[in-house]
Scaffold this motif. Sequence first.
Motif, PDB file in Angstrom:
ATOM      1  N   ALA B 199     -57.619  88.238  -3.976  1.00 21.44           N
ATOM      2  CA  ALA B 199     -58.986  88.163  -4.998  1.00 21.44           C
ATOM      3  C   ALA B 199     -59.566  89.734  -4.726  1.00 21.44           C
ATOM      4  O   ALA B 199     -59.915  90.041  -3.808  1.00 21.44           O
ATOM      5  CB  ALA B 199     -59.928  87.152  -4.508  1.00 21.44           C
ATOM      6  N   VAL B 200     -59.577  90.386  -6.076  1.00 21.86           N
ATOM      7  CA  VAL B 200     -60.240  91.489  -5.940  1.00 21.86           C
ATOM      8  C   VAL B 200     -61.617  91.555  -6.866  1.00 21.86           C
ATOM      9  O   VAL B 200     -61.578  91.290  -8.003  1.00 21.86           O
ATOM     10  CB  VAL B 200     -59.204  92.844  -6.750  1.00 21.86           C
ATOM     11  N   PRO B 201     -62.681  91.401  -6.324  1.00 24.53           N
ATOM     12  CA  PRO B 201     -64.131  91.491  -7.032  1.00 24.53           C
ATOM     13  C   PRO B 201     -64.066  93.017  -7.687  1.00 24.53           C
ATOM     14  O   PRO B 201     -63.405  94.001  -7.148  1.00 24.53           O
ATOM     15  CB  PRO B 201     -64.843  91.396  -5.945  1.00 24.53           C
ATOM     16  N   THR B 202     -64.442  93.091  -8.876  1.00 25.14           N
ATOM     17  CA  THR B 202     -64.698  94.387  -9.726  1.00 25.14           C
ATOM     18  C   THR B 202     -66.225  94.453  -9.676  1.00 25.14           C
ATOM     19  O   THR B 202     -67.158  93.686  -9.532  1.00 25.14           O
ATOM     20  CB  THR B 202     -64.076  94.430 -10.776  1.00 25.14           C
ATOM     21  N   SER B 203     -66.539  95.779  -9.982  1.00 23.89           N
ATOM     22  CA  SER B 203     -68.113  96.243 -10.195  1.00 23.89           C
ATOM     23  C   SER B 203     -68.581  95.918 -11.684  1.00 23.89           C
ATOM     24  O   SER B 203     -69.538  96.469 -11.985  1.00 23.89           O
ATOM     25  CB  SER B 203     -68.295  97.512  -9.725  1.00 23.89           C
ATOM     26  N   VAL B 204     -67.609  95.325 -12.310  1.00 25.95           N
ATOM     27  CA  VAL B 204     -67.990  95.284 -13.627  1.00 25.95           C
ATOM     28  C   VAL B 204     -68.888  94.048 -13.792  1.00 25.95           C
ATOM     29  O   VAL B 204     -68.804  93.057 -13.261  1.00 25.95           O
ATOM     30  CB  VAL B 204     -66.681  94.650 -14.627  1.00 25.95           C
ATOM     31  N   GLY B 205     -70.027  94.180 -14.751  1.00 27.78           N
ATOM     32  CA  GLY B 205     -71.187  93.281 -14.984  1.00 27.78           C
ATOM     33  C   GLY B 205     -72.495  94.336 -14.739  1.00 27.78           C
ATOM     34  O   GLY B 205     -72.389  95.552 -15.007  1.00 27.78           O
ATOM     35  N   TYR B 206     -73.806  93.575 -14.676  1.00 28.39           N
ATOM     36  CA  TYR B 206     -74.969  94.277 -14.676  1.00 28.39           C
ATOM     37  C   TYR B 206     -76.006  93.244 -14.186  1.00 28.39           C
ATOM     38  O   TYR B 206     -75.722  92.239 -13.919  1.00 28.39           O
ATOM     39  CB  TYR B 206     -75.419  94.596 -16.003  1.00 28.39           C
ATOM     40  N   GLY B 207     -77.056  94.039 -13.907  1.00 29.78           N
ATOM     41  CA  GLY B 207     -78.162  93.140 -13.292  1.00 29.78           C
ATOM     42  C   GLY B 207     -78.006  92.629 -11.979  1.00 29.78           C
ATOM     43  O   GLY B 207     -77.685  93.065 -11.132  1.00 29.78           O
ATOM     44  N   ALA B 208     -78.023  91.285 -12.057  1.00 27.59           N
ATOM     45  CA  ALA B 208     -77.984  90.419 -10.689  1.00 27.59           C
ATOM     46  C   ALA B 208     -76.558  90.568 -10.196  1.00 27.59           C
ATOM     47  O   ALA B 208     -76.051  89.796  -9.466  1.00 27.59           O
ATOM     48  CB  ALA B 208     -78.413  88.932 -10.663  1.00 27.59           C
ATOM     49  N   ASN B 209     -75.497  91.141 -10.897  1.00 30.78           N
ATOM     50  CA  ASN B 209     -74.147  91.476 -10.297  1.00 30.78           C
ATOM     51  C   ASN B 209     -74.393  92.173  -9.177  1.00 30.78           C
ATOM     52  O   ASN B 209     -73.325  92.372  -8.361  1.00 30.78           O
ATOM     53  CB  ASN B 209     -73.165  92.138 -11.760  1.00 30.78           C
ATOM     54  N   PHE B 210     -75.197  93.249  -9.208  1.00 33.01           N
ATOM     55  CA  PHE B 210     -75.259  94.219  -7.841  1.00 33.01           C
ATOM     56  C   PHE B 210     -73.923  94.989  -7.808  1.00 33.01           C
ATOM     57  O   PHE B 210     -73.576  95.025  -6.558  1.00 33.01           O
ATOM     58  CB  PHE B 210     -76.027  93.463  -6.913  1.00 33.01           C
TER      59      PHE B 210
ATOM     60  N   ILE D 227     -88.431  76.016 -16.805  1.00 36.63           N
ATOM     61  CA  ILE D 227     -88.007  77.441 -17.176  1.00 36.63           C
ATOM     62  C   ILE D 227     -86.468  77.459 -16.646  1.00 36.63           C
ATOM     63  O   ILE D 227     -86.111  77.062 -15.409  1.00 36.63           O
ATOM     64  CB  ILE D 227     -88.716  78.434 -16.278  1.00 36.63           C
ATOM     65  N   GLY D 228     -85.751  78.063 -17.265  1.00 29.95           N
ATOM     66  CA  GLY D 228     -84.348  78.470 -16.998  1.00 29.95           C
ATOM     67  C   GLY D 228     -84.238  79.972 -17.182  1.00 29.95           C
ATOM     68  O   GLY D 228     -84.727  80.630 -17.974  1.00 29.95           O
ATOM     69  N   VAL D 229     -83.516  80.446 -16.020  1.00 34.34           N
ATOM     70  CA  VAL D 229     -83.346  81.871 -15.911  1.00 34.34           C
ATOM     71  C   VAL D 229     -81.912  82.542 -16.397  1.00 34.34           C
ATOM     72  O   VAL D 229     -80.969  81.475 -16.097  1.00 34.34           O
ATOM     73  CB  VAL D 229     -83.535  82.400 -14.371  1.00 34.34           C
ATOM     74  N   VAL D 230     -82.105  83.574 -16.949  1.00 34.44           N
ATOM     75  CA  VAL D 230     -80.592  84.258 -17.232  1.00 34.44           C
ATOM     76  C   VAL D 230     -80.513  85.470 -16.376  1.00 34.44           C
ATOM     77  O   VAL D 230     -81.531  85.931 -15.835  1.00 34.44           O
ATOM     78  CB  VAL D 230     -80.327  84.496 -18.847  1.00 34.44           C
ATOM     79  N   ASN D 231     -79.384  86.311 -16.476  1.00 34.56           N
ATOM     80  CA  ASN D 231     -79.315  87.580 -15.820  1.00 34.56           C
ATOM     81  C   ASN D 231     -80.357  88.462 -16.252  1.00 34.56           C
ATOM     82  O   ASN D 231     -80.777  88.461 -17.334  1.00 34.56           O
ATOM     83  CB  ASN D 231     -77.796  87.808 -15.996  1.00 34.56           C
ATOM     84  N   ILE D 232     -80.543  89.534 -15.398  1.00 37.02           N
ATOM     85  CA  ILE D 232     -81.243  90.537 -15.566  1.00 37.02           C
ATOM     86  C   ILE D 232     -80.791  91.251 -16.963  1.00 37.02           C
ATOM     87  O   ILE D 232     -79.718  91.513 -16.964  1.00 37.02           O
ATOM     88  CB  ILE D 232     -81.349  91.609 -14.546  1.00 37.02           C
ATOM     89  N   ASP D 233     -81.723  91.687 -17.823  1.00 40.17           N
ATOM     90  CA  ASP D 233     -81.431  92.287 -19.062  1.00 40.17           C
ATOM     91  C   ASP D 233     -80.669  91.481 -19.847  1.00 40.17           C
ATOM     92  O   ASP D 233     -80.148  92.234 -21.010  1.00 40.17           O
ATOM     93  CB  ASP D 233     -80.682  93.814 -18.665  1.00 40.17           C
ATOM     94  N   ASN D 234     -80.314  90.288 -19.900  1.00 41.77           N
ATOM     95  CA  ASN D 234     -79.413  89.466 -20.694  1.00 41.77           C
ATOM     96  C   ASN D 234     -80.142  88.918 -21.889  1.00 41.77           C
ATOM     97  O   ASN D 234     -80.172  87.568 -21.864  1.00 41.77           O
ATOM     98  CB  ASN D 234     -78.586  88.451 -19.787  1.00 41.77           C
TER      99      ASN D 234
END
Lengths: 253, 253, 253, 253, 253, 253, 253, 253
Positions: B199-210, D227-234
């Motif tokens: 499994a290779v996680p990638t840095s693709v995403g945003y926000g709480a993806n960190f 309250i339901g939360v979504v990702n930051i900036d989403n």
Amino acid sequence: MTKDELRVLLEDVRHGRLEVDAALDRLKTLPYEDLGFAKVDHHRALRKGFPEVVFCQGKTTDQVVEIVQRLCGNNRTVLATRAAREVYEAVRAVFSDAVYSELARTIVVYRGERPQPKGNVLVMSAGTADLPVAEEAVVTAEVMGNHVRRCYDVGVAGIHRLLDKLDLIQWAHVIIVVAGMEGALASVVAGLAEQPVIAVPTSVGYGANFHGLAALLTMLNSCASGIGVVNIDNGFGAAALASAITRMIVGPE
Amino acid sequence: MTKDELRVLLEDVRHGRLEVDAALDRLKTLPYEDLGFAKVDHHRALRKGFPEVVFCQGKTTDQVVEIVQRLCGNNRTVLATRAAREVYEAVRAVFSDAVYSELARTIVVYRGERPQPKGNVLVMSAGTADLPVAEEAVVTAEVMGNHVRRCYDVGVAGIHRLLDKLDLIQWAHVIIVVAGMEGALASVVAGLAEQPVIAVPTSVGYGANFHGLAALLTMLNSCASGIGVVNIDNGFGAAALASAITRMIVGPE
Amino acid sequence: MTKDELRVLLEDVRHGRLEVDAALDRLKTLPYEDLGFAKVDHHRALRKGFPEVVFCQGKTTDQVVEIVQRLCGNNRTVLATRAAREVYEAVRAVFSDAVYSELARTIVVYRGERPQPKGNVLVMSAGTADLPVAEEAVVTAEVMGNHVRRCYDVGVAGIHRLLDKLDLIQWAHVIIVVAGMEGALASVVAGLAEQPVIAVPTSVGYGANFHGLAALLTMLNSCASGIGVVNIDNGFGAAALASAITRMIVGPE
Amino acid sequence: MTKDELRVLLEDVRHGRLEVDAALDRLKTLPYEDLGFAKVDHHRALRKGFPEVVFCQGKTTDQVVEIVQRLCGNNRTVLATRAAREVYEAVRAVFSDAVYSELARTIVVYRGERPQPKGNVLVMSAGTADLPVAEEAVVTAEVMGNHVRRCYDVGVAGIHRLLDKLDLIQWAHVIIVVAGMEGALASVVAGLAEQPVIAVPTSVGYGANFHGLAALLTMLNSCASGIGVVNIDNGFGAAALASAITRMIVGPE
Amino acid sequence: MTKDELRVLLEDVRHGRLEVDAALDRLKTLPYEDLGFAKVDHHRALRKGFPEVVFCQGKTTDQVVEIVQRLCGNNRTVLATRAAREVYEAVRAVFSDAVYSELARTIVVYRGERPQPKGNVLVMSAGTADLPVAEEAVVTAEVMGNHVRRCYDVGVAGIHRLLDKLDLIQWAHVIIVVAGMEGALASVVAGLAEQPVIAVPTSVGYGANFHGLAALLTMLNSCASGIGVVNIDNGFGAAALASAITRMIVGPE
Amino acid sequence: MTKDELRVLLEDVRHGRLEVDAALDRLKTLPYEDLGFAKVDHHRALRKGFPEVVFCQGKTTDQVVEIVQRLCGNNRTVLATRAAREVYEAVRAVFSDAVYSELARTIVVYRGERPQPKGNVLVMSAGTADLPVAEEAVVTAEVMGNHVRRCYDVGVAGIHRLLDKLDLIQWAHVIIVVAGMEGALASVVAGLAEQPVIAVPTSVGYGANFHGLAALLTMLNSCASGIGVVNIDNGFGAAALASAITRMIVGPE
Amino acid sequence: MTKDELRVLLEDVRHGRLEVDAALDRLKTLPYEDLGFAKVDHHRALRKGFPEVVFCQGKTTDQVVEIVQRLCGNNRTVLATRAAREVYEAVRAVFSDAVYSELARTIVVYRGERPQPKGNVLVMSAGTADLPVAEEAVVTAEVMGNHVRRCYDVGVAGIHRLLDKLDLIQWAHVIIVVAGMEGALASVVAGLAEQPVIAVPTSVGYGANFHGLAALLTMLNSCASGIGVVNIDNGFGAAALASAITRMIVGPE
Amino acid sequence: MTKDELRVLLEDVRHGRLEVDAALDRLKTLPYEDLGFAKVDHHRALRKGFPEVVFCQGKTTDQVVEIVQRLCGNNRTVLATRAAREVYEAVRAVFSDAVYSELARTIVVYRGERPQPKGNVLVMSAGTADLPVAEEAVVTAEVMGNHVRRCYDVGVAGIHRLLDKLDLIQWAHVIIVVAGMEGALASVVAGLAEQPVIAVPTSVGYGANFHGLAALLTMLNSCASGIGVVNIDNGFGAAALASAITRMIVGPE
């Protein structure tokens, strides 16, 4: 069910060799059972003795006993991990031949034919405190049909002890490296070996170890290649991955 | 140098067949060269075409070119990863046959005999943005002597697309799953497959993806077994581990 | 209403140009009491049986009993969550008809008319260890006036079991997915369903799970849309949100 | 394909009304298309104008244009999010009627019949810097067939401004609260409203905000329920969840 | 020792009114005692009754008793915080007039003249579980010479209860806001009040609260101005800061 | 074994003064023993009394006793750290002269000749709760052959107490600063001293201390130069590093 | 005030038992508008020259200019923080008397009567790189009506420089300590001073500083009491809190 | 000023040999200058050529030039770290003999007498990308009066290369190990060496390296003893600590 088998089924229906209801019954289970989804049941049945696994942590003793009973009913070997002694006592009350490893916290109830060990798995660790995790890997790898050797007296702070074990390293098909503290052993071993290395960080340590985070990051960032990392303290997972590899190497029987 | 060879050497000294200085010279290199430490040189020399690798990130263009030149001088194939286009231009000025993959950011300069592809490596990914990492894995696995297939149109949010690829999954010896966002694909694939999954996680995403942490944790905590995890965005590392596995499966040539 | 307008209103009252009741009506909408702030009292009074909630964690048994007594005095159903058995014993000493769920750690004391169940809430979970959180959601959703069904034998590592439950998924107005470990179930369910999905990460897991952080991040980063996430282990909160939704769907009675 | 339809198919084969090959073709696609997996295609086709979505971040302009072209070819409305102006320019070169929102960074290409707005979605935010996220939610909710109102001039540090908007709050079926900094607005709104609240933390802030982590944690830990939360900036995800809810409330057309 | 006093000392030496050795003795302690370093001793001596403080956590019962004895010997009031009941029992065995607060976990042994309360400190909190921290602040502020009022029945999820307390807010010179969970109360209060607000995050909560981190970040990122934050659960620190402020306001006696 | 010794050995073989088998035996151990790898055994043997160390945490009492017995068998002083009282009791049952420090949680069993103390190590700490870590450093530094002085009554919040200890600071060759809470003492001491400062963060504190993380980061970010940091609560490690330094200063005997 | 009380009041007005003005006075304190919610408008109007504040970060230049224009229209002084030079240029085009501080990144447009400086605020910092934050505090505190002094040449690594500034410390009503790196200055100052200390961590540093986290944690964990912490780099917030304090001390004019 | 000197001063006053005002002037500066606080000025003046240091990051070019000018005016060697080329250009415009290291980003302006190199410092690193940090350590250690040797071609993934450098290791008084990625080199070196090891984690790496956090944690958790850690990328700090050690070993001249 392959396309050809499906064609045969339809031909059988067409020519009245198969009743519609019977065909319906077979097709009803198609989406997952025949497409290989039901991996566990089907494939595992072929490999006699491959174990079912119960992760005991977070389950009550009663729940564990009930699950073990259900699984053993299928004449399958059952491996229970993270099992406290009292869980073992309860299981043994039902299966008097249950085998317990105090150190590994594992219970094994053997059923059916035991597989011939084939793959060679070497489990290395550095410190005494890492032994529970290392032994969990050992028991798991053995139950899954591997030859297992231990190499527990090594550590990067006394690297000469490691260099003495090169023959053991060469013997292995897969090497599991269990390490807490800074977890550097995985890098050093992967630098010496060509085989796949499975790194298991342990939560052994204190302070800035952060319950295994230090070793986990070390292993993920290794400058040596050929390392796959599993979760902190996951000796079982390492052995399961090792077995997935040795199964490929020596063939699934 | 085995114990027997060492005995022969000493006998030769004893009987005057070998000068003390010559023996000294040979013994001087004993500690590491003859103990198998020099793994890279020795073993790799046996497997023609196995590549040397240059990780370009953090190196200047000049440094990369110099290293590639030195390595190619040994008649060895060189793989450079994380190579920007300008690095490639500079390498191509020296090696006109250098091959560049814009997407994978890899340069390959083939030298010596190319190995016969043997292992089957499947590289799966879900999103368009994960492709650079997936392609780095593809190029690396190919250069290291594997058959590679891509399976890029799958994702757990549309699981039916994945179920359509079961034949591809069955073809593979090892499966590399590249996934960003929540990284759940690895769990689903490992639930369907019996082969080792890298499994290779990638840095693709945003926000709480960190920056890939979310996918990394998902993969480490997978409830499916048989998964080894590498560093975030480390397509190369995944392919190197896959190659270490297929090398065991099909034999090292 | 400015100070001047207020003066005019009062002058009008004084001179009989405005009736007291009419003035009262206008003043009634002055901020705070008449502006709907007192939501709980007013609106809830309309919906008989809607529960008052006591979060027991961090409160002494005496404090819980006292609060339950006060609330029940208003002829209102009371739901106490995170209640240890000894808290229940103490409550039962006062309210002999208190209902306890050992698994969900909830106490319910029914008072007043019980609402007709209306909304359909499906609670899904994967592992045995997630059941306490799932059951907290079940009890809460029921007390808040929903039909609730459980679907506890699913998990992404055996996805075929999930595919068998598509009819349950279609029945629901809202789906609550409770998952620990890597928490990937929410993504897979949201990929199959069109209804709102409420994801509850649990602290089930170990190592790099970091007490539920892994599942939380997975759910927040889901590539499937239509998911709202609540706090780790917050089965109550998920059911409260589900009830807020079903209340809108079927009307507030 | 229901069980009944399957029976009809088999009967047709049996009685020669359907050729084996034709039946085969239909059955071949059974596992996922007829089991409801192909949710998007089937259900969405019923609701004309429901959009396809392209997340532009991490994709090249060429990739985006190609995807938009393919999707529009199905006569479906396309919504592209996180689209830079240059991406819009490229899309407009192909679809001259593409609509761009500079603030929301969204492109919409309308195709087919536009849905009648039905659900009421209120989008609230506090600060000027949160507007891009809030507007992404607005555009998305509108394209998905909702009436949308904005309420942008509120914040917990000047709570009287919020209290002035109680009528707007009562109008809504679902409330989306977009907030950066400490993100406390979601708690306050959920304390005032009975409707489902979808909380979107934004990365607006600095220092110990940690790119939205502060607001995310605030929202997950809210002492108000519902309250339901979504990702930051989403903003998109919040509106998609809101639409999943309003679809249930007002019926899927 | 001011410059003038120093001059007097030197003149005294010059004119033989002070022996060299005596001058030496006084000058020897100059660097810190007379330069204001010895703040505690000197200034506090002026304000009778200002307490000495013992933080009991991490100290043995014996150590605490010994320290309290030593400090009381100086005829100074002693405040011990984080004191378990057994610590209190041990202290009471020596000082029978020691006052214990079970909730606040504080011991106070009054000595000397008690100060006239002067500053007005309002301590607000939302939840029952926050009371230990709030009461630690109350006891500390009282012992340090303030009028203290409690306002414990407020919370942002029921904001109308807060609006009812505006007179209390106006009474205060300094407001201490103690809040766990999401900690939003500090922002709302600071939005209503002009006085300095001291925010104390508590570790009350679970899951993504991370032992008070959520409330801490909320408070640090508040969009309302006029807030200073102290450590998680640090009720003492908040009251000490409040006292430093009221001391300035009303003068140090 | 130096090159010269190796030459002598070969000459001896050549001239028949040494049998081939005897030479073989000596050469067999060459790779690590004679190349200085076996640092512990060889060098330590020269410095009589230098201790072997056992880290007890994570080891069972039986394991500790066994290890201590083995090590003492070599006539070497043994230092056991993180030893609970029951571990000491078990060790004392075997070695009646074992010395226990309750505070430092250390056991020392002296064997062989005790080294003459040479280096001067000053151990400073601020709070009572830091004493266990400080004392672990004291015991370790003493056993390793240093003069040790304690300076425990200092803290940056009362900096005048620190300024009184300048003579102690000047006496030391190395200064160990043990500090919890915010850990600022290391910076202040390093600003006053020219000697190497070894900073030991402790886990003393609460809330945003995060079990020593706060002090650790403070020390790593010190604006004063000349500071080396060890792990949280690692008093032993600090003293070992101090001893490595004093060994260089005063010579290894 | 209940509905019944309100009715009585109105009846009293109607029958002349209560004067309109007296009724007005009682109604004036009804929640929200007259209860001080409109704090900003009302109270601030009393204190001429108290500034309105615009936080420029995350706003476009056009947005800032528009907001400044609107606020200045009320004849109020406007302070804009985090303002780049180009923002200033745009503001100056409208308000030629706008004052810019390059270092503090602040714009001030004075309107109305300027307040008489009253409170004494001391701003301390250690490093050159902390100056932008320190100057933001200076400008803010001055605009808010305080005497401000700077003390920029101090740091704990050279503590003697700090001890030279004791007179400055004694002058202040409130001390703002701005510090990056390890942030230890706040503890040392609070140990020397009796006044309230407001600590501002800055993001100055690198590596394990984590953008100001190190200094933030240091300050929150200070063993000195009397410290309130604001967000990283929040010079404005520190000065606003300082002003809230000095306003209490010297009276709100 | 020693006690004796103080006595002499007082005697002089007593006997009229010294005016009161003159004595006052001398005593005024007593607290820090004579107590050894002014370490930098006094002690450094004794060791000619010991450098003043300017940390350029976060300072403008003008600020750096001004500081360098001021320091050089004292006839002291100045070392500027983290200096971009343009900073160097500006410095060279004033001091034409300024020496720049592009790789280390250091500027040195030699003034006064250069010290005789005495201590032996070995700087080891593994990867090409770590060189800037390693070179910063080299330049610093040289300017501070040490013999420095580099050992840059080592890494744990090829441990035989390290074993070849044992003579270099034995030469050193202090060893600085600079390592990024997983940072395991420090443990291995400390396992081989008896000298103090100073570990410098670098931010070289990606993904789960988290900008050097991985290497930092590895080094702090090392199972080898004798390691002190400095901040990420802090080559200067490592060399300053090394110099503090060698200064003790060889004496301060």
